[in-house]
Design an enzyme around this catalytic site. Structure first.
Site, PDB file in Angstrom:
ATOM      1  N   ASP A   1       0.850  -1.195   0.000  1.00 35.72           N
ATOM      2  CA  ASP A   1       0.000   0.000   0.000  1.00 35.72           C
ATOM      3  C   ASP A   1       0.882   1.238   0.000  1.00 35.72           C
ATOM      4  O   ASP A   1       1.793   1.357   0.836  1.00 35.72           O
ATOM      5  CB  ASP A   1      -0.904  -0.005   1.234  1.00 35.72           C
ATOM      6  CG  ASP A   1      -1.766   1.251   1.343  1.00 35.72           C
ATOM      7  OD1 ASP A   1      -2.185   1.770   0.290  1.00 35.72           O
ATOM      8  OD2 ASP A   1      -2.008   1.707   2.461  1.00 35.72           O
TER       9      ASP A   1
ATOM     10  N   ASP B   1       0.497   5.357   0.218  1.00 36.39           N
ATOM     11  CA  ASP B   1      -0.461   6.395   0.598  1.00 36.39           C
ATOM     12  C   ASP B   1       0.221   7.744   0.450  1.00 36.39           C
ATOM     13  O   ASP B   1       1.260   7.989   1.072  1.00 36.39           O
ATOM     14  CB  ASP B   1      -0.909   6.172   2.047  1.00 36.39           C
ATOM     15  CG  ASP B   1      -2.087   7.032   2.440  1.00 36.39           C
ATOM     16  OD1 ASP B   1      -2.202   8.152   1.909  1.00 36.39           O
ATOM     17  OD2 ASP B   1      -2.888   6.599   3.284  1.00 36.39           O
TER      18      ASP B   1
ATOM     19  N   ASP C   1       3.415   1.293   3.196  1.00 32.61           N
ATOM     20  CA  ASP C   1       2.820   1.255   4.526  1.00 32.61           C
ATOM     21  C   ASP C   1       3.108  -0.115   5.127  1.00 32.61           C
ATOM     22  O   ASP C   1       2.519  -1.123   4.731  1.00 32.61           O
ATOM     23  CB  ASP C   1       1.318   1.505   4.407  1.00 32.61           C
ATOM     24  CG  ASP C   1       0.649   1.680   5.758  1.00 32.61           C
ATOM     25  OD1 ASP C   1       1.283   1.366   6.783  1.00 32.61           O
ATOM     26  OD2 ASP C   1      -0.516   2.126   5.783  1.00 32.61           O
TER      27      ASP C   1
END
Length: 386
Positions: A98, A100, A289
């Protein structure tokens, strides 16, 4: 969010799901499913520990309930609907990454537009894919725009399914360049009876450091000697004497640098490689992440669903189309592009969506529905009375 706005969004999300065809993940019946409904108030309630058997047809479930967010588990279970993790019977899990935009180094959400944040996140995605494809050899990755602030990458090969949290953590450390030690990038080799210390130039972080070293040495050879020496002495630990030795080796024995020889030019070359390794980490590491990758029970957004904080589609991206993908154009639901909607905003807004930028002052405005949904889901507008 007031009740009128919430009911409008719930209805339009249901209309989207009524017409949408969402591809389900492999072994969908072995995964846990979760969703967040349009609950009153500022809080959110996650409904999870559900199996596909509990929900029935996923498309029908989404049409009936029109949730704000939809998730499925990276893991596969014997009993995905069990109410505790221990009772589910873990079989394995996809490897999920992930990115972000809010968490990218050097990106200040207060000073950076949404469009600029997503552009920075795509650059980080390219760095991540470089590691996954070139260093780990993954050939069948699923790339997804999250619909919000970044991107997800799913690796589903058999080789990753049984990895525990610690093993996944080692992958995180690698792609983030955490604890990179130049000693680990050097191998010893025998040449003409002598032992040489060489950078591992064939791949991985060694190749990246070597590429940076080759680029620097080429620039040093092409510039005036005084400038080259000044540039070398700017690195910690390299004084005038070492700089002269390094520069002499670069000019008289360039093939040694091409081979990654860490002894040509004396200790100065090693100090140079150490400094460049820090620079390479800054420029090439992928700031993923960590908890998403290390969590073997993680829930991740369902591709094709709507993101309840933007109204954009959680969009799968074909690898060859990544460069041309424009999240604020390509992830806008076609369902929300055919009419205008009246909204009320309390503060000035500027929205870049669908290829246009719309600026709004406080008051009631009629805007394209995609813009209206975007602002309402973010809490920046309310549905105006009909």
């Amino acid at each position: 969010m007031d009740e009128r706005t919430r009911e409008y969004l719930r209805g339009r999300f249901a209309d989207y799901y009524r017409a949408a065809e969402l591809p389900l993940p492999p072994a969908a019946n072995e995964r846990e499913w979760g969703h967040i409904p349009w609950t009153p108030g500022s809080g959110t309630t996650m409904v999870r520990h559900q199996s596909q058997l509990d929900l029935g047809d996923i498309g029908g479930f989404l049409t009936r309930t029109a949730p704000r967010h939809v998730y499925f588990s990276a893991a596969r279970y014997d009993d995905p609907g069990a109410s505790t993790m221990g009772a589910k019977g873990w079989r394995g899990a996809d490897l999920i990454f992930d990115l972000d935009a809010d968490h990218l180094p050097g990106v200040d959400p207060a000073e950076t537009s949404y469009k600029e944040m997503l552009a920075a996140c795509k650059d980080a995605l390219r760095r991540l894919l470089s590691f996954l494809e070139a260093d780990f050899g993954f050939t069948d990755l699923r790339i997804v725009f999250s619909g919000g602030r970044g991107y997800h990458v799913h690796a589903r090969t058999d080789s990753v399914q049984s990895l525990d949290s610690d093993a996944r953590g080692e992958i995180v450390d690698y792609v983030r360049g955490r604890g990179l030690d130049t000693d680990g990038l050097i191998r010893t080799a025998s040449a003409g009876g002598a032992t040489q210390r060489l950078l591992r130039t064939e791949g991985g972080w060694g190749r990246r450091v070597h590429d940076e070293l080759r680029s620097l040495t080429a620039a040093l050879r092409d510039c005036p000697e005084t400038d080259a020496l000044d540039r070398l002495t700017s690195f910690d630990g390299i004084g005038e004497g070492r700089a002269e030795t390094v520069l002499g080796a670069l000019k008289t024995n360039p093939q040694a640098i091409e081979q990654g020889n860490m002894e040509a030019g004396g200790p100065g070359i090693r100090l140079l490689a150490d400094a460049l390794a820090d620079r390479v980490v800054d420029n090439h590491a992928a700031p993923i992440d960590e908890p998403v990758t290390t969590d073997t029970h993680r829930l991740i957004r369902l591709p094709g669903s709507l993101h309840g904080g933007s109204g954009l589609v959680v969009t799968p991206i074909d690898r060859k189309n990544l460069d041309s993908f424009k999240p604020l154009v390509d992830a806008v639901p076609e369902r929300f592009t055919t009419q205008e909607v009246s909204i009320e905003v309390e503060t000035s807004q500027a929205v870049a969506l669908g290829g246009d930028t719309i600026k709004l002052n406080p008051g009631v405005h009629s805007v394209p529905e995609s813009v209206a949904v975007f602002l309402m889901t973010r809490g920046d507008a309310a549905k105006a009375p009909a």
